[in-house]
Design an enzyme around this catalytic site. Structure first.
Site, PDB file in Angstrom:
ATOM      1  N   ARG A  87       0.890  -1.519  -0.086  1.00  0.00           N
ATOM      2  CA  ARG A  87      -0.101  -0.082   0.027  1.00  0.00           C
ATOM      3  C   ARG A  87       0.895   1.213  -0.006  1.00  0.00           C
ATOM      4  NH1 ARG A  87      -3.205  -2.443  -2.475  1.00  0.00           N
ATOM      5  NH2 ARG A  87      -4.572  -3.679  -1.475  1.00  0.00           N
ATOM      6  N   GLU A  90       2.107   1.543  -3.524  1.00  0.00           N
ATOM      7  CA  GLU A  90       0.984   2.106  -4.216  1.00  0.00           C
ATOM      8  C   GLU A  90       0.565   3.312  -3.929  1.00  0.00           C
ATOM      9  OE1 GLU A  90      -3.529   0.512  -5.115  1.00  0.00           O
ATOM     10  OE2 GLU A  90      -2.942   0.815  -2.842  1.00  0.00           O
ATOM     11  N   SER A 113      15.298  14.531   2.554  1.00  0.00           N
ATOM     12  CA  SER A 113      16.129  13.708   3.157  1.00  0.00           C
ATOM     13  C   SER A 113      15.682  12.484   3.702  1.00  0.00           C
ATOM     14  CB  SER A 113      17.116  14.291   4.072  1.00  0.00           C
ATOM     15  OG  SER A 113      17.902  13.495   4.813  1.00  0.00           O
TER      16      SER A 113
END
Length: 146
Positions: A87, A90, A113
């Site tokens: 997820r 995604e 960073s």
């Protein structure tokens, strides 16, 4: 000892002691996310941190030493198959370019960073179902011109 073996042994020791990452946060004075990263081979401990963990979790010398070794970071070149980790993958596929565009608008040409970085995970109770709140905070690093 492989990284996976080290992780398995650390997690087993933590379970055996009935400790959470939050408990270890109190013990080490480091954030629970950083400690979990250490357990999964994504961070390295100082000798003092390793000794403190070794005492709390009854770790052997080899495992204690493994905590201080420099890690090989990342998940590797494959798409993650664990549903929760996927997820996040995604989310970056869908929102990565929009996030990049907004960061550039607000800060200029550069990156966030992952070294000078913190990550917090909170549970937010909601009558429609509890929510996961993830807060990432990284120092902005502008690209240099030369």
């Amino acid at each position: 000892m492989t990284a996976n073996e080290t992780t398995d042994l650390l997690l087993a020791a933590k379970r055996k002691k009935g400790l959470s990452f939050a408990d270890l946060e109190t013990l080490l004075g480091r954030d629970e996310v950083w400690i979990a990263a250490l357990f999964y081979g994504q961070a390295s401990a100082s000798e003092d941190e390793a000794k403190t963990l070794a005492k709390a979790l009854d770790l052997n010398d080899a495992l204690t030493q493994a905590l201080t070794e420099y890690p090989l970071k990342g998940l590797g070149p494959v798409v993650p198959t664990d549903p929760l980790i996927y997820r996040f993958y995604e989310i970056m596929q869908v929102y990565g370019m929009p996030l990049k565009a907004i960061i550039h608008e607000k800060f200029g040409d550069g990156i966030m960073s992952a070294i000078d970085f913190t990550l917090d995970v909170d549970k937010v109770e909601d009558p429609k179902g509890d929510r996961v709140k993830v807060t990432m905070s990284g120092k902005f690093l502008p690209y240099k011109k030369w």
